[in-house]
Design a protein around this motif. Structure first.
Motif, PDB file in Angstrom:
ATOM      1  N   ASP A 349       0.791  -1.233   0.000  1.00 63.14           N
ATOM      2  CA  ASP A 349       0.000   0.000   0.000  1.00 63.14           C
ATOM      3  C   ASP A 349       0.825   1.287   0.000  1.00 63.14           C
ATOM      4  O   ASP A 349       0.266   2.377   0.148  1.00 63.14           O
ATOM      5  CB  ASP A 349      -0.928   0.027   1.217  1.00 63.14           C
ATOM      6  CG  ASP A 349      -1.984  -1.064   1.184  1.00 63.14           C
ATOM      7  OD1 ASP A 349      -2.339  -1.500   0.077  1.00 63.14           O
ATOM      8  OD2 ASP A 349      -2.441  -1.477   2.260  1.00 63.14           O
ATOM      9  N   TYR A 350       2.142   1.186  -0.150  1.00 69.26           N
ATOM     10  CA  TYR A 350       2.937   2.420  -0.170  1.00 69.26           C
ATOM     11  C   TYR A 350       2.472   3.400  -1.250  1.00 69.26           C
ATOM     12  O   TYR A 350       2.408   4.614  -0.996  1.00 69.26           O
ATOM     13  CB  TYR A 350       4.423   2.109  -0.296  1.00 69.26           C
ATOM     14  CG  TYR A 350       5.061   1.829   1.052  1.00 69.26           C
ATOM     15  CD1 TYR A 350       5.452   2.880   1.881  1.00 69.26           C
ATOM     16  CD2 TYR A 350       5.233   0.529   1.509  1.00 69.26           C
ATOM     17  CE1 TYR A 350       6.010   2.632   3.127  1.00 69.26           C
ATOM     18  CE2 TYR A 350       5.785   0.271   2.757  1.00 69.26           C
ATOM     19  CZ  TYR A 350       6.177   1.330   3.560  1.00 69.26           C
ATOM     20  OH  TYR A 350       6.712   1.079   4.798  1.00 69.26           O
ATOM     21  N   PRO A 351       2.113   2.959  -2.456  1.00 71.15           N
ATOM     22  CA  PRO A 351       1.597   3.924  -3.438  1.00 71.15           C
ATOM     23  C   PRO A 351       0.333   4.628  -2.956  1.00 71.15           C
ATOM     24  O   PRO A 351       0.161   5.829  -3.199  1.00 71.15           O
ATOM     25  CB  PRO A 351       1.330   3.059  -4.672  1.00 71.15           C
ATOM     26  CG  PRO A 351       2.281   1.913  -4.540  1.00 71.15           C
ATOM     27  CD  PRO A 351       2.320   1.622  -3.066  1.00 71.15           C
ATOM     28  N   LEU A 352      -0.556   3.907  -2.263  1.00 73.56           N
ATOM     29  CA  LEU A 352      -1.769   4.536  -1.730  1.00 73.56           C
ATOM     30  C   LEU A 352      -1.427   5.551  -0.654  1.00 73.56           C
ATOM     31  O   LEU A 352      -1.998   6.644  -0.597  1.00 73.56           O
ATOM     32  CB  LEU A 352      -2.708   3.471  -1.159  1.00 73.56           C
ATOM     33  CG  LEU A 352      -3.329   2.490  -2.140  1.00 73.56           C
ATOM     34  CD1 LEU A 352      -4.162   1.452  -1.395  1.00 73.56           C
ATOM     35  CD2 LEU A 352      -4.181   3.226  -3.168  1.00 73.56           C
ATOM     36  N   ALA A 353      -0.481   5.183   0.234  1.00 71.84           N
ATOM     37  CA  ALA A 353      -0.066   6.111   1.286  1.00 71.84           C
ATOM     38  C   ALA A 353       0.541   7.368   0.669  1.00 71.84           C
ATOM     39  O   ALA A 353       0.311   8.485   1.158  1.00 71.84           O
ATOM     40  CB  ALA A 353       0.927   5.435   2.219  1.00 71.84           C
ATOM     41  N   ALA A 354       1.314   7.198  -0.404  1.00 76.50           N
ATOM     42  CA  ALA A 354       1.911   8.350  -1.075  1.00 76.50           C
ATOM     43  C   ALA A 354       0.835   9.254  -1.666  1.00 76.50           C
ATOM     44  O   ALA A 354       0.943  10.493  -1.608  1.00 76.50           O
ATOM     45  CB  ALA A 354       2.872   7.875  -2.164  1.00 76.50           C
ATOM     46  N   GLU A 355      -0.215   8.651  -2.227  1.00 73.52           N
ATOM     47  CA  GLU A 355      -1.336   9.449  -2.745  1.00 73.52           C
ATOM     48  C   GLU A 355      -1.992  10.253  -1.630  1.00 73.52           C
ATOM     49  O   GLU A 355      -2.338  11.435  -1.812  1.00 73.52           O
ATOM     50  CB  GLU A 355      -2.374   8.540  -3.402  1.00 73.52           C
ATOM     51  CG  GLU A 355      -1.967   7.926  -4.713  1.00 73.52           C
ATOM     52  CD  GLU A 355      -3.045   7.023  -5.269  1.00 73.52           C
ATOM     53  OE1 GLU A 355      -4.202   7.095  -4.768  1.00 73.52           O
ATOM     54  OE2 GLU A 355      -2.757   6.240  -6.192  1.00 73.52           O
TER      55      GLU A 355
END
Length: 503
Positions: A349-355
């Motif tokens: 989920d790192y991409p989601l957290a970055a968003e």
């Protein structure tokens, strides 16, 4: 006498147990290595006839073949995927089983397929899309085993044998949910953790202290733990040591976790180590602002929590005392303190957290009470991997990056992470962006190694890094190490960040 029933993991046959089994039998124990249908046992013409229930039946057949005798106990050992058929079988023969050993495995739950324990998030997604279909997952090539767990300590010859004997894994064994009635819930358990993959008893204890629901069952008196200084295949790298651990486990030995004190809140919910102004928050969506009593647009510090954190965690991270403490401290110093909840529920989920962080920054910088040209980001723990984006392309309004006890490279025990989130690879592009790293002396070794990797890369490229060392502090020290040294570290970190915002 103990009858050990050894169940292998994905792609593997009974041969992996050969040396460990020989050590156990030499000590007078009875050993049965289970040949799972399709991977070690008989292989039907069609792989789509093999599912988790097939492998549970394989283990049940061995349990039923072990004669009952006074003083004899059956110990079921499940390595990796093997813990799923072990638990399924134990649930149906609880009266026959004396102990279950989780050997560097996941923690399967009722109704959850083994797919959930596949370490590679991209592969999990790919396999999930194939739900309802049939077929096989190809066995790894010799250089592909690392994708499934650390191969540290495995001799070259053993890795050659592992590869040569590997067989494809029937997909339905991973996609069929495990069904448990709870009949085996009170059986004695032992966890054997392999440190080279990043797991440790200390890490599990921290999870218990954190209040992680799935770990509370492991605080009972019937549960013990051992560690082995090796990778994911201890039966190949440390067969004698594994045999000794299994014998000690069968005798009830091992480390016992400490249950949380019911009269005390979990460590992360204890009070912040500083007295800070009681500044109220202003909440918009997943973002909270703590506004200073000052005129005109003010700089802002955005505090980014770590993780992964369960989506069910309550209170959510932006309401944890450490985060609210930092935000109120910042507001008391005349800048806007910002906290947020982001969706880092899993390493995938790192991409989601970055968003989510991007959305917070857009909101904050558009607020007329904020000086959008003077922003600092302050990351904590597992949130440290999110630094990579801002190191790689730092905007002009970003005046400082800070990180406290950060994870600065993916941890193998948590599974693969998108290559985008590797701060050491990104720091050469940071230019003159100031960096403030708070490093704790009592850090977990696997996390400390990621910090050293990052600092080495920073020195090599001449990055502007200030390190604040707290020799006697632990990870997440702000609510557990209430010492002058820890308080001073927080003050020093805040002063450094505010100095960079004042430029």
């Amino acid at each position: 006498m103990t009858a050990f029933i050894l169940v292998p993991g994905m792609f593997t046959d009974t041969h992996v147990w050969r040396e460990t089994a020989a050590r156990l039998t030499a000590e007078g124990d009875e050993v049965h290595a289970v040949a799972l249908t399709g991977t070690g046992g008989p292989r039907p013409a069609a792989a789509d006839t093999i599912d988790l229930e097939t492998h549970i039946a394989d283990v049940l057949a061995v349990i039923d073949s072990v004669g009952a005798a006074p003083g004899r106990q059956i110990v079921l050992v499940g390595h990796d995927y093997g813990i799923h058929p072990v638990l399924g079988a134990a649930d149906r023969r609880a009266e026959r089983v004396g102990r279950i050993v989780y050997l560097d495995s996941g923690l399967p739950q009722d109704g959850v397929p083994a797919l959930a324990a596949v370490p590679d998030p991209a592969l999990r997604e790919e396999l999930a899309e194939r739900a309802g279909t049939h077929g096989e997952l190809p066995a790894p090539a010799r250089d592909g085993w690392q994708r499934w767990g650390s191969t540290e300590g495995v001799p070259d010859a053993a890795l050659d044998r592992l590869t040569a004997s590997a067989t494809p894994q029937p997909l339905r064994t991973l996609l069929q949910p495990l069904r448990l009635t709870g009949a085996a819930a009170s059986l004695p358990l032992t966890g054997v953790l392999c440190n080279a993959g990043g797991s440790s008893i200390e890490m599990v204890q921290r999870g218990v202290d954190f209040g992680e629901p799935t770990l509370q069952v492991f605080t009972g008196p019937q549960v013990t733990f051992f560690e082995l200084p090796t990778g994911h295949w201890p039966m190949l790298s440390l067969p004698a040591e594994l045999a000794e651990v299994l014998r000690r486990a069968a005798a009830g030995g091992g480390h016992r976790l400490v249950a949380p004190d019911a009269a005390q809140p979990p460590a992360h919910l204890r009070p912040f180590l500083l007295d800070v102004p009681d500044i109220p928050r202003e909440r918009t969506g997943h973002t909270d602002l703590y506004l200073p009593a000052a005129e005109g647009p003010r700089p802002a510090v955005v505090f980014v929590h770590g993780g992964p954190v369960s989506a069910e965690a309550r209170p959510t991270p932006r309401d944890w005392p450490a985060l609210t403490g930092y935000a109120r401290y910042a507001a008391g110093q005349g800048v806007v303190g910002v906290t947020l909840d982001h969706r880092l529920y899993d390493v995938a989920d790192y991409p989601l957290a970055a968003e989510d962080l991007d959305a917070t920054l857009e909101l904050v910088r558009a607020d007329p009470r904020v000086d959008g040209q003077r922003i600092a980001l302050w990351f904590f723990s597992g949130g440290g991997l999110l630094m990579a984006d801002w190191l790689r392309q730092p905007p002009s309004w970003l005046r400082c990056l800070a990180a406290s006890y950060p994870v600065l490279a993916p941890l193998p025990v948590l599974g693969p992470v998108d290559a985008r989130f590797r701060p050491a690879d990104a720091v050469p592009k940071a230019g003159a962006l100031p960096l403030v790293i708070t490093r704790v002396g009592r850090e977990r070794p696997e996390i400390a190694a990621t910090v050293e990797e990052f600092l080495t890369a920073s020195r090599d490229c001449g990055a502007a890094v200030e390190v604040i060392d707290v020799p006697n502090a632990h990870h997440a020290f702000e609510t557990i190490d209430l010492t002058p040294e820890s308080r001073d570290a927080v003050h020093r970190g805040m002063r450094a960040v505010l100095d960079h915002l004042a430029v």
